[in-house]
Scaffold this motif. Sequence first.
Motif, PDB file in Angstrom:
ATOM      1  N   ILE A  49       0.851  -1.207   0.000  1.00  0.00           N
ATOM      2  CA  ILE A  49       0.000   0.000   0.000  1.00  0.00           C
ATOM      3  C   ILE A  49       0.883   1.252   0.000  1.00  0.00           C
ATOM      4  O   ILE A  49       0.642   2.202  -0.754  1.00  0.00           O
ATOM      5  N   VAL A  50       1.924   1.226   0.831  1.00  0.00           N
ATOM      6  CA  VAL A  50       2.810   2.401   0.914  1.00  0.00           C
ATOM      7  C   VAL A  50       3.528   2.602  -0.432  1.00  0.00           C
ATOM      8  O   VAL A  50       3.690   3.729  -0.892  1.00  0.00           O
ATOM      9  N   TRP A  51       3.910   1.499  -1.064  1.00  0.00           N
ATOM     10  CA  TRP A  51       4.560   1.599  -2.381  1.00  0.00           C
ATOM     11  C   TRP A  51       3.600   2.238  -3.382  1.00  0.00           C
ATOM     12  O   TRP A  51       3.962   3.143  -4.132  1.00  0.00           O
ATOM     13  N   MET A  52       2.370   1.735  -3.374  1.00  0.00           N
ATOM     14  CA  MET A  52       1.385   2.217  -4.351  1.00  0.00           C
ATOM     15  C   MET A  52       1.090   3.707  -4.165  1.00  0.00           C
ATOM     16  O   MET A  52       0.787   4.420  -5.119  1.00  0.00           O
ATOM     17  N   ALA A  53       1.205   4.162  -2.905  1.00  0.00           N
ATOM     18  CA  ALA A  53       0.915   5.575  -2.612  1.00  0.00           C
ATOM     19  C   ALA A  53       1.764   6.519  -3.464  1.00  0.00           C
ATOM     20  O   ALA A  53       1.324   7.613  -3.828  1.00  0.00           O
ATOM     21  N   ASP A  54       2.978   6.075  -3.801  1.00  0.00           N
ATOM     22  CA  ASP A  54       3.851   6.906  -4.641  1.00  0.00           C
ATOM     23  C   ASP A  54       3.309   7.059  -6.060  1.00  0.00           C
ATOM     24  O   ASP A  54       3.743   7.934  -6.791  1.00  0.00           O
ATOM     25  N   HIS A  55       2.431   6.163  -6.459  1.00  0.00           N
ATOM     26  CA  HIS A  55       2.020   6.124  -7.865  1.00  0.00           C
ATOM     27  C   HIS A  55       0.569   6.515  -8.087  1.00  0.00           C
ATOM     28  O   HIS A  55       0.033   6.292  -9.164  1.00  0.00           O
ATOM     29  N   VAL A  56      -0.070   7.025  -7.067  1.00  0.00           N
ATOM     30  CA  VAL A  56      -1.474   7.418  -7.244  1.00  0.00           C
ATOM     31  C   VAL A  56      -1.607   8.923  -7.028  1.00  0.00           C
ATOM     32  O   VAL A  56      -0.713   9.578  -6.506  1.00  0.00           O
ATOM     33  N   ASP A  57      -2.763   9.442  -7.463  1.00  0.00           N
ATOM     34  CA  ASP A  57      -2.994  10.882  -7.327  1.00  0.00           C
ATOM     35  C   ASP A  57      -3.793  11.209  -6.078  1.00  0.00           C
ATOM     36  O   ASP A  57      -3.747  12.329  -5.579  1.00  0.00           O
ATOM     37  N   LEU A  58      -4.540  10.243  -5.614  1.00  0.00           N
ATOM     38  CA  LEU A  58      -5.422  10.511  -4.480  1.00  0.00           C
ATOM     39  C   LEU A  58      -5.538   9.249  -3.631  1.00  0.00           C
ATOM     40  O   LEU A  58      -5.620   8.144  -4.163  1.00  0.00           O
ATOM     41  N   ILE A  59      -5.525   9.453  -2.306  1.00  0.00           N
ATOM     42  CA  ILE A  59      -5.672   8.308  -1.401  1.00  0.00           C
ATOM     43  C   ILE A  59      -6.870   8.588  -0.510  1.00  0.00           C
ATOM     44  O   ILE A  59      -6.887   9.586   0.213  1.00  0.00           O
ATOM     45  N   LEU A  60      -7.876   7.737  -0.612  1.00  0.00           N
ATOM     46  CA  LEU A  60      -9.046   7.892   0.257  1.00  0.00           C
ATOM     47  C   LEU A  60      -8.952   6.834   1.339  1.00  0.00           C
ATOM     48  O   LEU A  60      -8.827   5.641   1.039  1.00  0.00           O
ATOM     49  N   ILE A  61      -8.980   7.280   2.586  1.00  0.00           N
ATOM     50  CA  ILE A  61      -8.904   6.312   3.679  1.00  0.00           C
ATOM     51  C   ILE A  61     -10.271   6.247   4.356  1.00  0.00           C
ATOM     52  O   ILE A  61     -10.797   7.268   4.805  1.00  0.00           O
ATOM     53  N   PHE A  62     -10.837   5.047   4.349  1.00  0.00           N
ATOM     54  CA  PHE A  62     -12.169   4.845   4.940  1.00  0.00           C
ATOM     55  C   PHE A  62     -12.034   4.135   6.290  1.00  0.00           C
ATOM     56  O   PHE A  62     -11.337   3.117   6.398  1.00  0.00           O
ATOM     57  N   PHE A  63     -12.699   4.683   7.290  1.00  0.00           N
ATOM     58  CA  PHE A  63     -12.828   3.988   8.581  1.00  0.00           C
ATOM     59  C   PHE A  63     -14.298   3.693   8.776  1.00  0.00           C
ATOM     60  O   PHE A  63     -15.126   4.564   8.544  1.00  0.00           O
ATOM     61  N   ASP A  64     -14.612   2.483   9.220  1.00  0.00           N
ATOM     62  CA  ASP A  64     -16.041   2.264   9.424  1.00  0.00           C
ATOM     63  C   ASP A  64     -16.341   2.127  10.908  1.00  0.00           C
ATOM     64  O   ASP A  64     -15.515   1.658  11.683  1.00  0.00           O
ATOM     65  N   PRO A  65     -17.506   2.589  11.320  1.00  0.00           N
ATOM     66  CA  PRO A  65     -17.799   2.722  12.749  1.00  0.00           C
ATOM     67  C   PRO A  65     -18.114   1.400  13.439  1.00  0.00           C
ATOM     68  O   PRO A  65     -18.096   1.329  14.666  1.00  0.00           O
ATOM     69  N   ILE A  66     -18.399   0.368  12.652  1.00  0.00           N
ATOM     70  CA  ILE A  66     -18.762  -0.869  13.334  1.00  0.00           C
ATOM     71  C   ILE A  66     -17.696  -1.948  13.185  1.00  0.00           C
ATOM     72  O   ILE A  66     -17.761  -2.983  13.810  1.00  0.00           O
ATOM     73  N   GLY A  67     -16.705  -1.672  12.389  1.00  0.00           N
ATOM     74  CA  GLY A  67     -15.665  -2.682  12.184  1.00  0.00           C
ATOM     75  C   GLY A  67     -14.406  -2.319  12.944  1.00  0.00           C
ATOM     76  O   GLY A  67     -14.431  -1.541  13.897  1.00  0.00           O
ATOM     77  N   GLN A  68     -13.301  -2.864  12.440  1.00  0.00           N
ATOM     78  CA  GLN A  68     -12.024  -2.635  13.126  1.00  0.00           C
ATOM     79  C   GLN A  68     -11.301  -1.410  12.568  1.00  0.00           C
ATOM     80  O   GLN A  68     -10.182  -1.506  12.077  1.00  0.00           O
TER      81      GLN A  68
END
Length: 395
Positions: free
Chosen positions: A121-140
């Motif tokens: 994931i960290v590697w891919m971050a170098d090659h993308v334009d946007l990173i959306l991070i989702f947290f969900d309230p009922i999961g981990q």
Amino acid sequence: MTLRKPRKKISVMIVGNHSAGKSSFINWYIGESIQKTGVAIETRGFTFVTSGKKRETLQGDATVRFYDHLNSFGDFNGIMANLFTEISTSRDKNFSCVDLIDTPGLVDGDMQYPFNVQDAIVWMADHVDLILIFFDPIGQATCKRCMEVVERLNNGPHLEKIHYFMSKADAVDKEHDRQRVLIQITQNLATRIRNSHAFNLPTFYLPRDEAADCTIPNAIEDVCKEIDKSINMTVQKNLKQLKTDCERILARTVEVKEKDRAQKATNVQRTMQGVLLSLLTLAAAALMGMVFTTRFIDTLCSEALLGHLCDNGAARAMHHLQPTVTDNFNGLFGAAAGLVLVLMIVTKLTWRVQPVLNKKQLQQIDSYAQVVKRIAEQEDNLYKDYFKTLSTMEH
Ligand SMILES: Nc1nc2c(ncn2[C@@H]2O[C@H](COP(=O)(O)OP(=O)(O)O)[C@@H](O)[C@H]2O)c(=O)[nH]1
Ligand SMILES: [Mg+2]
């Protein structure tokens, strides 16, 4: 001179804990159920979801060929069997300008990933334009793996690419539960990320029939807006790059022509010097010949050889000089021969012409410059068109 061709689409990577709704968001965005969703850990690998003419699934090898800038992604042990591209014919929203990247859902415990998921994931971050991070309230949402990835992404050079959201906001019944989860996630992140004071976590949920009467504010439009913003920024960046590339090429053509002109001037100068030195070499060779002739004038002027040519002033002068020349023959002849040799070497060293461009090559360079000038004009028009679409979008 290296120029890189601009990518036609932006890449949006969606990261989050398992079951945060990453795959569901992608399906919603493109309006097609392309990614499997559900409680089981479905997404163990990376999937690129992109628009195309035909519905198709590409495996790992084809994926790295399709996205050739991701070639070294294949170096991650175990990734190839867990890398896919889903081509969809959807033209929903701005999907035709976007590659959506679904990442493995992050969970703790003894879950075995087939490759180092955090590194990937960290590697891919170098090659993308946007990173959306989702947290969900009922999961981990605050699971260790998830928090570690967020921390690493946050410490990387991509701060401005990263946007955080709380997903599945409709899954919590009461507003105060939502607030509690928000605080929990924010507190957990506060210790790990920079700029945490400016941190905000908009909440969204997918518009669905079940959620029709949900009163929780839904920031799903903000998620889409981030994608649109990234597209706009990339358009601007590409246009700017196109302009600088055009300028660089034009500057290079001027430089090449100037260098060629200078080279040609140097060549003319060297040729003139070369001709002069050659004449001097010839003169030295003549001197050598004269020393030789003077030394052996008697023999040469004997009737049998060239006697008929010896009745002139030069021959008489040679006869006159012959005793002196004979006494110093070795020195004189050697000096003349040495002079010839030295002059020959100097001529060879001086008369070295550099390669220059011929007429056809010069014409070709001019035609390159013309094409680039035309592209630069088109870039100007593209910018105007782009502003026009912006103003129609606003109203
Ligand atoms: N209530 C609610 N459930 C959602 C929402 N988005 C996804 N889900 C459900 O959450 C579960 C996990 O979603 P999925 O997309 O597979 O999560 P992923 O593991 O992050 O890809 C599925 O059962 C979805 O139906 C949402 O906005 N609201
Ligand atoms: Mg998924």
